[in-house]
Design an enzyme around this catalytic site. Sequence first.
Site, PDB file in Angstrom:
ATOM      1  N   ASN A  13      10.142   5.659  -2.446  1.00  0.00           N
ATOM      2  CA  ASN A  13      10.248   5.372  -3.773  1.00  0.00           C
ATOM      3  C   ASN A  13       8.753   5.446  -3.848  1.00  0.00           C
ATOM      4  O   ASN A  13       8.088   4.317  -3.785  1.00  0.00           O
ATOM      5  CB  ASN A  13      10.471   3.965  -4.105  1.00  0.00           C
ATOM      6  CG  ASN A  13      10.469   3.795  -5.691  1.00  0.00           C
ATOM      7  OD1 ASN A  13       9.858   4.513  -6.533  1.00  0.00           O
ATOM      8  ND2 ASN A  13      10.488   2.582  -5.789  1.00  0.00           N
ATOM      9  N   TRP A  14       8.137   6.344  -4.635  1.00  0.00           N
ATOM     10  CA  TRP A  14       6.660   6.471  -4.652  1.00  0.00           C
ATOM     11  C   TRP A  14       6.015   5.637  -5.847  1.00  0.00           C
ATOM     12  O   TRP A  14       4.846   5.557  -5.949  1.00  0.00           O
ATOM     13  CB  TRP A  14       6.443   7.984  -4.649  1.00  0.00           C
ATOM     14  CG  TRP A  14       6.307   8.712  -3.580  1.00  0.00           C
ATOM     15  CD1 TRP A  14       6.899   8.379  -2.212  1.00  0.00           C
ATOM     16  CD2 TRP A  14       6.067  10.185  -3.403  1.00  0.00           C
ATOM     17  NE1 TRP A  14       6.512   9.374  -1.502  1.00  0.00           N
ATOM     18  CE2 TRP A  14       6.045  10.720  -2.263  1.00  0.00           C
ATOM     19  CE3 TRP A  14       5.737  11.294  -4.376  1.00  0.00           C
ATOM     20  CZ2 TRP A  14       6.172  11.818  -1.748  1.00  0.00           C
ATOM     21  CZ3 TRP A  14       5.678  12.535  -3.765  1.00  0.00           C
ATOM     22  CH2 TRP A  14       5.642  12.763  -2.440  1.00  0.00           C
ATOM     23  N   HIS A  98      15.273  -0.590 -10.594  1.00  0.00           N
ATOM     24  CA  HIS A  98      14.599  -1.130  -9.839  1.00  0.00           C
ATOM     25  C   HIS A  98      13.751  -2.251 -10.339  1.00  0.00           C
ATOM     26  O   HIS A  98      13.653  -2.419 -11.554  1.00  0.00           O
ATOM     27  CB  HIS A  98      13.389   0.158  -9.634  1.00  0.00           C
ATOM     28  CG  HIS A  98      12.535  -0.352  -8.311  1.00  0.00           C
ATOM     29  ND1 HIS A  98      11.386  -1.469  -8.478  1.00  0.00           N
ATOM     30  CD2 HIS A  98      12.378  -0.208  -7.103  1.00  0.00           C
ATOM     31  CE1 HIS A  98      10.526  -1.382  -7.282  1.00  0.00           C
ATOM     32  NE2 HIS A  98      11.381  -0.875  -6.344  1.00  0.00           N
ATOM     33  N   GLY A 237       9.136   1.791  -0.173  1.00  0.00           N
ATOM     34  CA  GLY A 237       7.978   2.229  -1.198  1.00  0.00           C
ATOM     35  C   GLY A 237       6.847   2.188  -0.291  1.00  0.00           C
ATOM     36  O   GLY A 237       6.573   3.468  -0.013  1.00  0.00           O
ATOM     37  N   GLY A 238       5.989   1.523  -0.023  1.00  0.00           N
ATOM     38  CA  GLY A 238       4.659   1.593   0.475  1.00  0.00           C
ATOM     39  C   GLY A 238       4.607   2.755   1.660  1.00  0.00           C
ATOM     40  O   GLY A 238       3.634   3.620   1.949  1.00  0.00           O
TER      41      GLY A 238
END
Length: 255
Positions: A13-14, A98, A237-238
């Site tokens: 998930n950017w 989200h 994510g990160g």
Amino acid sequence: MDKSLRRPVIAGNWKMNKTPAETKAIIEEMKPLVANADCDVVICAPYIDLYAAMEAAEGSNIKIGAENCHWAVSGAFTGEISAEMLKAAGVPYVIIGHSERRQYFGETDETVRDRTRAALNAGLKVILCVGEVLEERNIGITAEVVRKQTKVALSGVSKDELANIIIAYEPVWAIGTGLTASPEQANEVCAIIRALIAELYGKDAADRFVIQYGGSMNDANADALLAQYDVDGGLIGGASLVAEKFAKIVEAASK
Ligand code: PEP
């Protein structure tokens, strides 16, 4: 019970990161690193990057997703994108619910349900996010919160449609904070979700249902989290913004 009934899914998930040019570059970098994955690999990118991502990923095992979609097919919703538009553009996946959408953009269990309905109607695969905030964990209502979020989101979803849904259990206190749920904490809540799926759709559906963990999963902790019985992958994510880190997580899920 057999964990091998479920193929793990590692999804990036950017969030609000990367330009189209950066998208092309990192997908090109990822492709050879994840080519031998024994799991599904998905990158969810900002709308503006989706064409670049799909073009770069063409012919590879990387599938592309959006980070949200509206519940209406079309209409006066300035700034929004519909599930039908994503489908028409060739995007197969979409994240819905989200915690950053819930926290900053007024997303509720009901709007999550409506967006999920729209995505399923359009034929998209949904990564549905649920998870408690720290206060809810501290007062001991994690199970109730996650069960309610899941139940509302799935209301009206048939057993056949369930095959197009993955749930990502994401404790809000672990997202982007560097604080990870312990493997046992992650498994405990994923098991609660699986038990609810069994209640709603039967044990057979529950045994096949993919439940990811998300919240500061990285190349160092992925092995332990993914080894848990009820954890079938990760929403990242990160660490999905760096090709080698993401590829290491994909590797951990492929063992
Ligand atoms: C996420 O955005 O879904 C997420 C899990 O972020 P991070 O991995 O950065 O905690």
